[in-house]
Design a protein around this motif. Structure first.
Motif, mmCIF file in Angstrom:
data_model
loop_
_atom_site.group_PDB
_atom_site.id
_atom_site.type_symbol
_atom_site.label_atom_id
_atom_site.label_comp_id
_atom_site.label_asym_id
_atom_site.label_seq_id
_atom_site.Cartn_x
_atom_site.Cartn_y
_atom_site.Cartn_z
ATOM 1 N N SER A 148 80.084 -24.193 37.971
ATOM 2 C CA SER A 148 80.258 -22.753 38.176
ATOM 3 C C SER A 148 81.166 -22.546 39.383
ATOM 4 O O SER A 148 81.371 -23.460 40.189
ATOM 5 C CB SER A 148 78.919 -22.063 38.446
ATOM 6 O OG SER A 148 78.012 -22.227 37.378
ATOM 7 N N TYR A 149 81.678 -21.317 39.491
ATOM 8 C CA TYR A 149 82.482 -21.021 40.679
ATOM 9 C C TYR A 149 82.150 -19.646 41.231
ATOM 10 O O TYR A 149 81.654 -18.762 40.536
ATOM 11 C CB TYR A 149 83.984 -21.149 40.395
ATOM 12 C CG TYR A 149 84.566 -20.191 39.368
ATOM 13 C CD1 TYR A 149 84.897 -18.877 39.689
ATOM 14 C CD2 TYR A 149 84.825 -20.624 38.064
ATOM 15 C CE1 TYR A 149 85.451 -18.012 38.759
ATOM 16 C CE2 TYR A 149 85.384 -19.770 37.122
ATOM 17 C CZ TYR A 149 85.700 -18.468 37.479
ATOM 18 O OH TYR A 149 86.259 -17.617 36.546
ATOM 19 N N GLY A 150 82.448 -19.521 42.511
ATOM 20 C CA GLY A 150 82.249 -18.252 43.209
ATOM 21 C C GLY A 150 83.283 -18.089 44.294
ATOM 22 O O GLY A 150 84.248 -18.850 44.370
ATOM 23 N N VAL A 151 83.077 -17.113 45.148
ATOM 24 C CA VAL A 151 84.022 -16.848 46.228
ATOM 25 C C VAL A 151 83.273 -16.553 47.519
ATOM 26 O O VAL A 151 82.137 -16.077 47.501
ATOM 27 C CB VAL A 151 84.951 -15.652 45.907
ATOM 28 C CG1 VAL A 151 85.812 -15.945 44.686
ATOM 29 C CG2 VAL A 151 84.149 -14.365 45.705
ATOM 30 N N LEU A 152 83.918 -16.857 48.636
ATOM 31 C CA LEU A 152 83.521 -16.338 49.930
ATOM 32 C C LEU A 152 84.459 -15.205 50.260
ATOM 33 O O LEU A 152 85.649 -15.273 49.964
ATOM 34 C CB LEU A 152 83.629 -17.407 51.021
ATOM 35 C CG LEU A 152 82.401 -18.290 51.244
ATOM 36 C CD1 LEU A 152 82.327 -19.336 50.133
ATOM 37 C CD2 LEU A 152 82.471 -18.971 52.604
ATOM 38 N N VAL A 153 83.915 -14.184 50.890
ATOM 39 C CA VAL A 153 84.736 -13.031 51.258
ATOM 40 C C VAL A 153 84.475 -12.659 52.709
ATOM 41 O O VAL A 153 83.415 -12.969 53.267
ATOM 42 C CB VAL A 153 84.441 -11.814 50.346
ATOM 43 C CG1 VAL A 153 84.714 -12.144 48.888
ATOM 44 C CG2 VAL A 153 83.007 -11.324 50.538
ATOM 45 N N GLU A 154 85.453 -11.998 53.289
ATOM 46 C CA GLU A 154 85.281 -11.428 54.621
ATOM 47 C C GLU A 154 84.889 -9.957 54.542
ATOM 48 O O GLU A 154 84.172 -9.458 55.415
ATOM 49 C CB GLU A 154 86.566 -11.566 55.437
ATOM 50 C CG GLU A 154 87.008 -12.990 55.697
ATOM 51 C CD GLU A 154 86.118 -13.739 56.676
ATOM 52 O OE1 GLU A 154 85.113 -13.163 57.137
ATOM 53 O OE2 GLU A 154 86.425 -14.903 56.970
ATOM 54 N N THR A 155 85.356 -9.261 53.496
ATOM 55 C CA THR A 155 85.163 -7.814 53.434
ATOM 56 C C THR A 155 84.424 -7.388 52.171
ATOM 57 O O THR A 155 84.420 -8.085 51.153
ATOM 58 C CB THR A 155 86.511 -7.077 53.464
ATOM 59 O OG1 THR A 155 87.214 -7.313 52.233
ATOM 60 C CG2 THR A 155 87.364 -7.549 54.637
ATOM 61 N N VAL A 156 83.850 -6.212 52.256
ATOM 62 C CA VAL A 156 83.186 -5.601 51.106
ATOM 63 C C VAL A 156 84.176 -5.393 49.962
ATOM 64 O O VAL A 156 83.865 -5.657 48.793
ATOM 65 C CB VAL A 156 82.542 -4.268 51.540
ATOM 66 C CG1 VAL A 156 82.236 -3.389 50.333
ATOM 67 C CG2 VAL A 156 81.276 -4.527 52.348
#
Length: 329
Positions: A148-156
């Motif tokens: 599976s894959y996902g993301v890290l984010v800094e902002t909403v």
């Protein structure tokens, strides 16, 4: 240990996981024996989610988890790693060939054929809107390199953009008592979309332990020393972007609330229990430099907090921090 569904991965994981940035020695030195003891203690305490990255100690954190898995072949855990921070941060660097190369390195470090979860590691904002990037990630799944894959984010806004994609399984975002905007704007959307939320920096880089003072010093190789101005990476990753002096005052306020609400818990455990009370968070990933910290973090899952406490922490944020933090991330 309570468990929750990890979004679209089809897995269940412990509500308290383990962040392993510290094990890469990026917060000051952690020797190999200490690192393995942290992993042992976390697992023995019910933790089933280990979060790492290919850049933590230039792969050291992944390698240590790989060794631990070889020594504990029957352990039922989910390991998430990250990719994308080994190159200049331009959208053109995020290609299928690069993904394969980075993934090959992580698979070697972790000692697996298929990585449970791979997350893009806070890429340039344009990447979250790139059809080619998601096509490449889908290819990695088809090739059974990743499950599976996902993301890290800094902002909403980055989180909301990523969650529009049907195969994004998870979003990892900074959420803590000093960073509450995602609770308002991300968690409801994630619930509707079935996306798992991984809460990182849950203790605001240690501020929410209420153990620091204006005289506290940090090692030269500790990001709490060298990244206070955001010169190395997004300043929101260090103390959640809160000005250090303001953060000390807010931490003392939080500690007073916590001591009344949970007199038998540490301030850090109260901060983690506050996060666990947000039911749309899949797992919270505090780090640990030693076995005692790992054990205490896991025990936080046993504490419950009241609606009055949740309201008081919200008021603390609204009065002392919202103006500084809310518009930025």
């Amino acid at each position: 240990m309570k468990t929750r569904a990890l979004g679209r991965t089809g897995r269940k994981v412990s509500v308290i996981g383990l962040g392993t940035w510290q094990l890469g020695a990026d917060w000051g030195n952690v020797n190999e024996a200490e690192a393995l003891s942290v992993l042992d203690t976390a697992y023995e305490s019910g933790v089933t989610f280990f979060d790492t990255a290919d850049v933590y100690g230039d792969g050291r954190s992944e390698e240590l988890i790989g060794r631990w898995r070889r020594e504990n072949p029957n352990a039922e855990i989910t390991v998430a790693t990250k990719m994308g921070r080994r190159v200049d941060q331009v959208p053109e660097a995020y290609t299928l060939d690069a993904f394969r190369s980075w993934n090959d390195r992580s698979r070697r470090n972790l000692g697996v054929d298929t990585v449970d979860l791979v997350q893009l590691h806070c890429p340039p904002t344009a990447v979250y809107s790139s059809d080619a990037v998601y096509d490449a990630l889908d290819t990695l799944v088809q090739e059974e390199r990743i499950a599976s894959y996902g993301v890290l984010v800094e902002t909403v806004d980055e989180a909301l953009t990523a969650m529009e994609r049907p195969h994004v399984a998870t979003v990892q975002i900074i959420i803590n008592a000093f960073r509450q905007k995602p609770i308002e704007q991300v968690l409801p959307v994630a619930r509707e979309a079935g996306v798992g939320i991984i809460a990182r920096v849950p203790l605001a880089s240690g501020l929410l332990t209420n153990r620091y003072t204006r005289q506290t010093t940090f090692a030269a190789d500790d990001h709490r020393n060298y990244n206070r101005d955001g010169s190395a990476f997004d300043v929101g990753e260090t103390f959640s972007g809160v000005d250090y002096g303001t953060g000390l005052e807010a931490a003392a306020h939080f500690a007073r609330l916590a001591s009344t609400e949970l007199p038998d818990a540490s301030t850090a455990q109260a901060a983690l229990a506050w996060l666990v009370a947000q039911e749309d968070i899949s797992t919270v990933i505090p780090g640990a430099r030693n076995a005692e910290q790992a054990r205490n973090n896991a025990e936080a899952a046993n504490y419950c907090v009241s609606a009055d406490f949740l309201a008081a922490v919200r008021e603390l944020y609204d009065v002392e921090l919202r103006g500084q933090i809310h518009p930025r991330w």
